[in-house]
Design a protein around this motif. Structure first.
Motif, PDB file in Angstrom:
ATOM      1  N   PHE A   1       0.968  -1.211  -0.008  1.00 34.01           N
ATOM      2  CA  PHE A   1       0.043   0.025   0.093  1.00 34.01           C
ATOM      3  C   PHE A   1       0.979   1.179  -0.063  1.00 34.01           C
ATOM      4  O   PHE A   1       0.441   2.293  -0.626  1.00 34.01           O
ATOM      5  CB  PHE A   1      -0.871  -0.019   1.160  1.00 34.01           C
TER       6      PHE A   1
ATOM      7  N   PHE B   1       0.528   4.129  -2.604  1.00 31.12           N
ATOM      8  CA  PHE B   1       0.085   5.592  -2.175  1.00 31.12           C
ATOM      9  C   PHE B   1       1.116   6.701  -2.117  1.00 31.12           C
ATOM     10  O   PHE B   1       0.831   7.650  -2.333  1.00 31.12           O
ATOM     11  CB  PHE B   1      -0.593   5.543  -1.004  1.00 31.12           C
TER      12      PHE B   1
ATOM     13  N   LEU C   1       1.360   8.991  -5.167  1.00 31.78           N
ATOM     14  CA  LEU C   1       0.216   9.900  -5.220  1.00 31.78           C
ATOM     15  C   LEU C   1       0.484  10.824  -4.142  1.00 31.78           C
ATOM     16  O   LEU C   1       0.112  11.998  -4.747  1.00 31.78           O
ATOM     17  CB  LEU C   1      -0.977   9.161  -4.872  1.00 31.78           C
TER      18      LEU C   1
ATOM     19  N   GLU D   1     -11.900   9.172 -18.744  1.00 34.76           N
ATOM     20  CA  GLU D   1     -10.303   8.789 -18.311  1.00 34.76           C
ATOM     21  C   GLU D   1      -9.446   8.163 -19.431  1.00 34.76           C
ATOM     22  O   GLU D   1      -8.457   8.041 -19.192  1.00 34.76           O
ATOM     23  CB  GLU D   1     -10.525   7.674 -17.393  1.00 34.76           C
TER      24      GLU D   1
ATOM     25  N   THR E   1     -12.117  11.290  -6.959  1.00 33.31           N
ATOM     26  CA  THR E   1     -12.030   9.927  -6.845  1.00 33.31           C
ATOM     27  C   THR E   1     -12.113   9.439  -5.382  1.00 33.31           C
ATOM     28  O   THR E   1     -12.847   8.340  -5.295  1.00 33.31           O
ATOM     29  CB  THR E   1     -10.505   9.451  -7.289  1.00 33.31           C
TER      30      THR E   1
ATOM     31  N   LEU F   1     -10.964   0.750  -0.253  1.00 35.40           N
ATOM     32  CA  LEU F   1     -10.700   2.100  -0.378  1.00 35.40           C
ATOM     33  C   LEU F   1      -9.178   2.048  -0.953  1.00 35.40           C
ATOM     34  O   LEU F   1      -9.054   3.038  -1.860  1.00 35.40           O
ATOM     35  CB  LEU F   1     -10.791   3.017   0.566  1.00 35.40           C
ATOM     36  N   GLY F   2      -8.267   1.516  -0.530  1.00 36.01           N
ATOM     37  CA  GLY F   2      -6.787   1.452  -0.605  1.00 36.01           C
ATOM     38  C   GLY F   2      -6.835   1.048  -2.115  1.00 36.01           C
ATOM     39  O   GLY F   2      -5.576   1.594  -2.806  1.00 36.01           O
ATOM     40  N   ILE F   3      -7.402   0.200  -2.611  1.00 35.75           N
ATOM     41  CA  ILE F   3      -7.202  -0.321  -3.737  1.00 35.75           C
ATOM     42  C   ILE F   3      -8.070   0.397  -5.144  1.00 35.75           C
ATOM     43  O   ILE F   3      -7.564   0.558  -6.019  1.00 35.75           O
ATOM     44  CB  ILE F   3      -7.099  -1.839  -4.284  1.00 35.75           C
ATOM     45  N   ILE F   4      -9.179   0.902  -4.633  1.00 37.18           N
ATOM     46  CA  ILE F   4     -10.104   1.517  -5.438  1.00 37.18           C
ATOM     47  C   ILE F   4      -9.595   3.045  -5.977  1.00 37.18           C
ATOM     48  O   ILE F   4      -9.420   3.402  -7.001  1.00 37.18           O
ATOM     49  CB  ILE F   4     -11.602   1.755  -4.918  1.00 37.18           C
ATOM     50  N   ILE F   5      -8.860   3.562  -4.936  1.00 38.58           N
ATOM     51  CA  ILE F   5      -8.573   5.087  -5.352  1.00 38.58           C
ATOM     52  C   ILE F   5      -7.415   5.007  -6.380  1.00 38.58           C
ATOM     53  O   ILE F   5      -7.558   5.681  -7.170  1.00 38.58           O
ATOM     54  CB  ILE F   5      -8.358   5.857  -3.825  1.00 38.58           C
ATOM     55  N   PRO F   6      -6.140   4.166  -6.198  1.00 41.30           N
ATOM     56  CA  PRO F   6      -5.334   4.467  -7.198  1.00 41.30           C
ATOM     57  C   PRO F   6      -5.805   3.931  -8.328  1.00 41.30           C
ATOM     58  O   PRO F   6      -5.570   4.106  -9.411  1.00 41.30           O
ATOM     59  CB  PRO F   6      -4.074   3.611  -6.444  1.00 41.30           C
TER      60      PRO F   6
ATOM     61  N   ALA G   1      -9.023   3.945  -9.482  1.00 40.42           N
ATOM     62  CA  ALA G   1     -10.001   4.730 -10.440  1.00 40.42           C
ATOM     63  C   ALA G   1      -9.206   5.973 -10.790  1.00 40.42           C
ATOM     64  O   ALA G   1      -9.913   6.883 -11.702  1.00 40.42           O
ATOM     65  CB  ALA G   1     -11.068   5.151  -9.459  1.00 40.42           C
ATOM     66  N   LEU G   2      -8.060   6.326 -10.128  1.00 43.37           N
ATOM     67  CA  LEU G   2      -7.212   7.461 -10.557  1.00 43.37           C
ATOM     68  C   LEU G   2      -6.719   7.527 -12.160  1.00 43.37           C
ATOM     69  O   LEU G   2      -6.494   6.454 -12.307  1.00 43.37           O
ATOM     70  CB  LEU G   2      -6.342   7.845  -9.604  1.00 43.37           C
ATOM     71  N   ASN G   3      -6.981   8.461 -12.839  1.00 48.55           N
ATOM     72  CA  ASN G   3      -6.481   8.448 -14.332  1.00 48.55           C
ATOM     73  C   ASN G   3      -5.126   7.966 -14.363  1.00 48.55           C
ATOM     74  O   ASN G   3      -4.391   8.366 -13.729  1.00 48.55           O
ATOM     75  CB  ASN G   3      -6.684   9.867 -14.763  1.00 48.55           C
TER      76      ASN G   3
ATOM     77  N   ARG H   1      -1.328   8.665 -12.738  1.00 51.21           N
ATOM     78  CA  ARG H   1      -0.218   7.660 -12.091  1.00 51.21           C
ATOM     79  C   ARG H   1       1.140   7.660 -12.632  1.00 51.21           C
ATOM     80  O   ARG H   1       2.224   7.643 -12.068  1.00 51.21           O
ATOM     81  CB  ARG H   1      -0.988   6.369 -12.182  1.00 51.21           C
TER      82      ARG H   1
ATOM     83  N   LEU I   1      -3.129  -3.029 -10.609  1.00 49.53           N
ATOM     84  CA  LEU I   1      -4.543  -3.156  -9.943  1.00 49.53           C
ATOM     85  C   LEU I   1      -5.464  -3.928 -10.836  1.00 49.53           C
ATOM     86  O   LEU I   1      -6.542  -4.200 -10.107  1.00 49.53           O
ATOM     87  CB  LEU I   1      -5.059  -1.710  -9.487  1.00 49.53           C
TER      88      LEU I   1
END
Lengths: 292, 390
Positions: free
Chosen positions: A35, A39, A42, A234, A276, B204-209, B211-213, B217, B268
């Motif tokens: 994780f 993250f 980002l 997107e 998001t 949440l931890g996997i959806i956020i990255p 779903a981000l364009n 990334r 992902l």
């Protein structure tokens, strides 16, 4: 069921040796690293959006600023001191293009996906597998191939130059497949007896569709519309080939990245992340409520 | 179809059937066929015919210019020279023919003489036209004969491009394999997590990255890998390199950088399908296997993975397809500096070289490679196409 699973776990716990505990520790460390891997980049991107430094960076911190979001214009002369989002016309124009395309895609993909799903779920013949394969093939096709085929096809056959329209068509081709899968999942849970009963009671065919099938599908139509819209917004790989001389928000971000990095992209990134996160939290909450 | 007609009547059934057909034929089949057709049509373009065409065009233009000059000269005779032949007293500036006129390029010759000269030039050019036309026509036919259905678009692809094609497929395969290895423990853990709130956080931890364009990334990583980026700064702080004296390591311009960013961008797509299938596994099965003395390895290889096969297949197919066909990652990570990716070669053929048919052939190659990969995966995991993408 979860009760039995819990008791079973509790029963087996004492028998696990310390080696298993170690593997749990290792697993937890691994999850943490994974994780962090997801993250940290980002977070770095978010940080750089607020740095005065005009090269996106967090290591070379020159002070906090919101200029990359708001821009800074000299009140008297009207001269742009710092180019922020409001001064980037192409981004705003691109956003507008993206929205037009995405709306068109939703308008095309939902009817197509719904029709495909209805035909597939009702079809009772050996060709179902073939038809199904054909209809989901756009999902399994590389995006650039979709973009290329749509671009050449419309120019060869209809002399339509690549642009917003071809992009819309190219997106619809595969987004319709996603919509179809969503509709199929929903239709498989449909109680067909209701339709039969309505017909027996003298309802017309159109009425059956409007009063029974459509209301049953409504939540899926909404979800499919939102997901289709976002997917179109997107998309980069297909758009890049089908857009021709025009541009969307995402291709504009791409072309700016080619010509050097600017914190304005970080600012856009922060906005994307906020949207998001909000959407993801809403989705997880919604899903939990639906399940429970 | 009959069931469809029974429920919704002929009109609606025809509408649904028609829309489905329109989608299949207009959006899926015909565009693909068009690309395949182009891929197998060889366009001979050595440029000789094109050059001949340009020459011919130029000759025509010259003649047109001469015609214009001749007409101008004739007008001079009719209008300008006629009064000059009989100079009117009212016009003191009029000059008699033959007398040097003030200024003007054609001053040294009379309009008559000029016409004669221009006419002879024109006849000479006119004589050249026919051979030029013939040559152009001949070359055109030769080219047309050399063009046509053939597999030359594939056979003339340079060894370098074949190697890039191979490398792209190989890298995409590695991304897929590594993504599976990295994601499996995560997907398993999330699927086996009992507490709702923990599951929510994991999701949440996997959806956020996810779903981000994808460009953002990628952007985050270019910031890290840039010459003045985070990674080099970190190494600088650690004293391993000295940025001041220009010891920056160029991370971006390499296949390795593209590979890392591909991993990050598409990893992902592996987790979600796997998670969805592992989640449906009855947890008692795992407990039963454990109680019967199965090792962790055996539990996974005999219970969990067989159950998760469809999910693994979907994840592998998506990850492979996305990485093999990605233009965003190779195009934006150190743009123009690292060796090409196959998608970039396709792009160049379409938008820079204008070799659409060769580009179509290469797109077809990519499509075939992905199709073969899908077939292999389906065979390997023994899942049908119906089971995937659910």
């Amino acid at each position: 069921m979860s009760m039995t699973a819990n008791t079973a776990m509790a029963a087996s716990t004492p028998r696990r040796g310390s080696s298993i505990a170690w593997s749990d520790v290792l697993l937890n460390i691994y999850i943490l690293i994974f994780f962090l891997y997801l993250f940290v980049p980002l977070l770095i991107m978010i940080g750089a959006a607020f740095n005065v430094n005009s090269t996106p960076s967090i290591t070379d911190w020159q002070g906090f600023t919101l200029d990359w979001f708001t821009g800074e214009v000299d009140e008297e002369t009207g001269r742009v001191i710092a180019k922020g989002l409001p001064q980037e016309d192409r981004f705003l124009q691109g956003l507008w293009h993206s929205v037009i395309i995405a709306l068109g895609v939703v308008a095309i993909a939902i009817p197509l996906g719904l029709s495909g799903a209805l035909v597939l779920t009702r079809l009772q013949s050996g060709s179902t597998t073939f038809l199904y394969t054909l209809l989901i093939s756009p999902i399994l096709t590389p995006g650039i191939v979709l973009g290329v085929t749509t671009m050449i096809f419309w120019r060869d056959i209809f002399s339509v130059e690549a642009g917003l329209f071809t992009t819309m068509i190219a997106h619809s081709t595969f987004i319709a497949s996603y919509c179809m899968l969503m509709f199929m999942a929903r239709l498989q849970r449909q109680d067909r007896g209701l339709e039969e009963a309505a017909l027996d009671l003298g309802a017309s065919n159109v009425m059956v569709f409007r009063r029974i099938t459509l209301p049953f599908l409504r939540p899926t139509i909404l979800t499919a519309a939102v997901i289709g819209f976002l997917q179109s917004m997107e998309n980069y790989n297909t758009t890049f080939f089908a857009i021709g001389g025009s541009w969307t928000l995402v291709t504009e971000i791409g072309s700016r990245m080619r010509f050097g990095l600017t914190p304005v992209i970080n600012a856009i990134g922060v906005i994307f992340i906020v949207i998001t996160v909000v959407a993801a939290v809403a989705w997880v909450f919604f899903r939990k409520r639906e399940k429970g | 179809m009959s069931s469809l007609i029974r429920s919704y009547g002929g009109v609606l059934a025809a509408l649904f059937g028609g829309l489905t057909l329109l989608w299949i034929i207009g959006l899926i089949v015909l565009p693909q066929l068009n690309m395949i057709q182009r891929a197998f049509i060889w366009e001979a373009r050595d440029g000789a015919a094109q050059q001949a065409g340009v020459d011919l065009e130029r000759a025509y233009q010259k003649i047109a210019t001469l015609d214009y000059d001749i007409r101008a000269a004739k007008r001079d005779i009719e209008r300008g020279s006629a009064p000059s032949a009989a100079p009117s007293p009212s016009d003191p500036f009029a000059v008699s023919p033959g007398a040097p006129s003030p200024g003007g390029l054609a001053s040294s010759e009379t309009p008559d003489k000029r016409i004669v000269r221009l006419e002879s030039e024109r006849t000479e050019l006119q004589g050249q036209i026919n051979p030029l036309k013939e040559r152009f026509g001949r070359l055109k036919i030769e080219e047309a004969e050399a063009s046509g259905y053939s597999i030359k678009n594939f056979t003339t692809m340079s060894p370098l491009h074949w190697r890039i094609f191979g490398m792209t497929i190989f890298y995409a395969f590695c991304v897929t394999l590594l993504s599976f290895l990295f994601c499996y423990p995560i997907a398993y853990t999330i699927a086996r997590t009992q507490k709702e709130i923990h599951v929510a956080f994991f999701m949440l931890g996997i959806i956020i990255p996810y779903a981000l364009n994808e460009l953002l990334r990628i952007f985050a990583w270019t910031m890290i890998l840039a010459n003045e980026g985070i990674l080099n700064s970190a190494l600088d702080t650690l004293g391993l390199i000295d940025l001041e004296s220009g010891e920056a390591i160029r991370w971006l311009a390499s296949n390795g950088a593209v590979f890392c960013v591909l991993m990050y961008t598409y990893i992902l797509f592996m987790i979600f399908p796997m998670y969805n299938t592992i989640e449906t596994l009855d947890k008692n099965q795992i407990e039963a296997a454990r109680d019967l003395g199965a090792s962790t390895w055996r539990i996974h290889s005999r219970v969990v993975i067989p159950h998760a096969k469809p999910g693994i297949a979907v994840g592998a197919i998506m990850t492979f397809m996305l990485s093999a066909g990605s233009i965003s990652v190779p195009g934006l990570v150190g743009p123009g500096l690292h060796p090409d990716w196959f998608s970039q070669i396709i792009y160049r053929n379409f938008f820079e070289a204008g070799n659409w048919n060769i580009g179509a052939a290469q797109s077809l190659l990519l499509l075939v490679a992905c199709t073969i990969f899908i077939l292999i995966v389906l065979r390997f995991f023994r899942v049908g196409i119906q089971e995937i993408a659910r």
